[in-house]
Design a protein around this motif. Structure first.
Motif, PDB file in Angstrom:
ATOM      1  N   UNK A 136       0.963  -1.211   0.272  1.00  0.00           N
ATOM      2  CA  UNK A 136      -0.087  -0.009  -0.144  1.00  0.00           C
ATOM      3  C   UNK A 136       1.007   1.409   0.070  1.00  0.00           C
ATOM      4  N   UNK A 137       1.974   0.980   0.846  1.00  0.00           N
ATOM      5  CA  UNK A 137       3.062   2.334   0.800  1.00  0.00           C
ATOM      6  C   UNK A 137       3.564   2.741  -0.819  1.00  0.00           C
ATOM      7  N   UNK A 138       3.998   1.541  -1.248  1.00  0.00           N
ATOM      8  CA  UNK A 138       5.017   1.801  -2.331  1.00  0.00           C
ATOM      9  C   UNK A 138       4.213   1.664  -3.654  1.00  0.00           C
ATOM     10  N   UNK A 139       2.843   0.935  -3.322  1.00  0.00           N
ATOM     11  CA  UNK A 139       2.012   0.653  -4.740  1.00  0.00           C
ATOM     12  C   UNK A 139       1.984  -0.518  -4.814  1.00  0.00           C
ATOM     13  N   UNK A 140       0.966  -1.445  -5.408  1.00  0.00           N
ATOM     14  CA  UNK A 140       0.623  -2.469  -5.590  1.00  0.00           C
ATOM     15  C   UNK A 140       1.674  -3.318  -6.622  1.00  0.00           C
ATOM     16  N   UNK A 141       1.846  -2.309  -7.607  1.00  0.00           N
ATOM     17  CA  UNK A 141       2.792  -2.796  -8.844  1.00  0.00           C
ATOM     18  C   UNK A 141       3.935  -2.339  -8.896  1.00  0.00           C
ATOM     19  N   UNK A 185       0.998   4.229  -4.846  1.00  0.00           N
ATOM     20  CA  UNK A 185       1.171   3.989  -3.500  1.00  0.00           C
ATOM     21  C   UNK A 185       0.876   5.288  -2.811  1.00  0.00           C
ATOM     22  N   UNK A 186       0.702   5.325  -1.585  1.00  0.00           N
ATOM     23  CA  UNK A 186       0.285   6.300  -0.808  1.00  0.00           C
ATOM     24  C   UNK A 186       1.284   7.101   0.014  1.00  0.00           C
ATOM     25  N   UNK A 187       2.412   6.571   0.123  1.00  0.00           N
ATOM     26  CA  UNK A 187       3.465   7.193   0.689  1.00  0.00           C
ATOM     27  C   UNK A 187       3.965   8.366   0.159  1.00  0.00           C
ATOM     28  N   UNK A 188       4.049   9.344   1.238  1.00  0.00           N
ATOM     29  CA  UNK A 188       4.637  10.785   0.904  1.00  0.00           C
ATOM     30  C   UNK A 188       5.632  11.389   1.874  1.00  0.00           C
ATOM     31  N   UNK A 189       6.344  12.192   1.471  1.00  0.00           N
ATOM     32  CA  UNK A 189       7.383  12.721   2.337  1.00  0.00           C
ATOM     33  C   UNK A 189       6.830  13.834   3.090  1.00  0.00           C
ATOM     34  N   UNK A 190       6.733  13.530   4.384  1.00  0.00           N
ATOM     35  CA  UNK A 190       6.253  14.415   5.263  1.00  0.00           C
ATOM     36  C   UNK A 190       7.477  15.548   6.103  1.00  0.00           C
TER      37      UNK A 190
END
Length: 140
Positions: free
Chosen positions: A87-92, A109-114
């Motif tokens: 989910x973080x990096x993307x399924x593919x 993916x949903x991971x972003x730089x915070x």
């Protein structure tokens, strides 16, 4: 008989007073961790429109789940929100440990730089909180 009672009382006092510093040290560390958590919640609150107590509630829920299940790894930081690598990096995404926000977004993916270091790391507390905030804001 009096000697036994006196000896018992003295032993009890020694045990009570000798264990107190350990408890105090643990409480101090817990208070410091809580202050750090609160500052993280407040920091992400200022960057988004989501109140800090929403992050605190999500984190507490995830903390309870993480401590009751054995298939979820231990938290690397203070935040105990767990996001699966796919989910973080993307399924593919062929690299499930990807930290580049551009390729993570490219693969869904949903991971972003915070925290502004140009890496979206699932082990970084600020990145995890900001990712959750972006995820929640995508729903309105």
């Amino acid at each position: 008989m009096r000697k036994k009672i006196l000896c018992f009382t003295l032993c009890l006092m020694v045990l009570c007073f000798s264990s107190h510093p350990k408890t105090y040290g643990a409480e101090t560390n817990k208070n410091e961790d809580n202050q750090k958590l609160m500052s993280l919640y407040k920091k992400v609150e200022t960057l988004t429109t989501i109140p800090w107590y929403v992050f605190a509630a999500i984190d507490q829920y995830e903390r309870n789940v993480r401590h009751s299940r054995r298939d979820i790894p231990k938290a690397p930081g203070l935040i105990e929100i767990y996001i699966k690598p796919e989910v973080w990096a993307g399924p593919l995404n062929p690299n499930q440990k990807d930290t580049d926000p551009r390729t993570i977004g490219l693969f869904g993916g949903i991971g972003v730089d915070g925290n502004g270091d140009k890496k979206a790391e699932p082990t970084n507390d600020e990145d995890v909180l900001y990712t959750i905030a972006n995820y929640l804001q995508s729903y309105g």
